[in-house]
Design a protein around this motif. Structure first.
Motif, PDB file in Angstrom:
ATOM      1  N   MET A 170       0.838  -1.194   0.000  1.00  0.00           N
ATOM      2  CA  MET A 170       0.000   0.000   0.000  1.00  0.00           C
ATOM      3  C   MET A 170       0.876   1.248   0.000  1.00  0.00           C
ATOM      4  O   MET A 170       1.700   1.422   0.907  1.00  0.00           O
ATOM      5  N   ASN A 171       0.697   2.087  -0.999  1.00  0.00           N
ATOM      6  CA  ASN A 171       1.456   3.327  -1.139  1.00  0.00           C
ATOM      7  C   ASN A 171       0.507   4.515  -1.202  1.00  0.00           C
ATOM      8  O   ASN A 171      -0.687   4.360  -1.470  1.00  0.00           O
ATOM      9  N   SER A 172       1.060   5.689  -0.967  1.00  0.00           N
ATOM     10  CA  SER A 172       0.270   6.935  -1.000  1.00  0.00           C
ATOM     11  C   SER A 172      -1.001   6.782  -0.164  1.00  0.00           C
ATOM     12  O   SER A 172      -2.097   7.128  -0.623  1.00  0.00           O
ATOM     13  N   LEU A 173      -0.842   6.280   1.016  1.00  0.00           N
ATOM     14  CA  LEU A 173      -1.995   6.006   1.867  1.00  0.00           C
ATOM     15  C   LEU A 173      -2.732   7.272   2.269  1.00  0.00           C
ATOM     16  O   LEU A 173      -2.130   8.348   2.424  1.00  0.00           O
ATOM     17  N   LYS A 174      -4.048   7.116   2.409  1.00  0.00           N
ATOM     18  CA  LYS A 174      -4.921   8.212   2.771  1.00  0.00           C
ATOM     19  C   LYS A 174      -5.669   7.851   4.053  1.00  0.00           C
ATOM     20  O   LYS A 174      -5.861   6.671   4.334  1.00  0.00           O
ATOM     21  N   PRO A 175      -6.127   8.847   4.794  1.00  0.00           N
ATOM     22  CA  PRO A 175      -6.925   8.524   5.988  1.00  0.00           C
ATOM     23  C   PRO A 175      -8.121   7.632   5.669  1.00  0.00           C
ATOM     24  O   PRO A 175      -8.524   6.810   6.489  1.00  0.00           O
TER      25      PRO A 175
END
Length: 128
Positions: free
Chosen positions: A83-88
């Motif tokens: 998982m990359n560029s994770l967001k809330p």
């Protein structure tokens, strides 16, 4: 009996990366199509990604396309969720699932009832 055990969850800041692992034991790993699902607080569990037996074909829900990857290592009986560029909004309990190839030739399964075995889940929390 097939057992699935997730690991690698935790707390990460937004735009960060995390890798989940799903270790499978009990039967030949390469006979199972695999998938990842997630359940956020107060929401239903949703499909995230799926992979075929050899790892050459993958599918993703639109919200993670281009940010997540679902490789598998049949020699190590393990599947991953990178998982990359994770967001809330990615905060959830992530669960891996296995679907016996004897049930169907279709590997791109996106409904919970299409899977035979489940892991216990791993919490992923993304802070803003």
């Amino acid at each position: 009996q097939v057992q699935l055990v997730e690991s690698g969850g935790g707390l990460v800041q937004a735009r960060g990366s995390l890798r989940l692992s799903c270790a499978v034991s009990g039967r030949t790993f390469s006979r199972y199509y695999m998938g990842w699902f997630r359940q956020a607080p107060g929401k239903e569990r949703e499909f995230v990604a799926a992979i075929n037996l050899s790892g050459t074909s993958t599918a993703y829900t639109e919200s993670v396309e281009g940010r997540f990857a679902i490789p598998r290592d049949n020699a190590k009986n393990t599947m991953f969720l990178e998982m990359n560029s994770l967001k809330p909004g990615d905060t959830a309990v992530y669960s891996c699932a296995a679907r016996d190839r004897a049930r169907s030739s279709s590997w791109d399964a996106r409904r919970e009832n299409q899977y035979d075995y489940w892991g216990q889940g791993a919490q992923v929390t993304v802070s803003s």
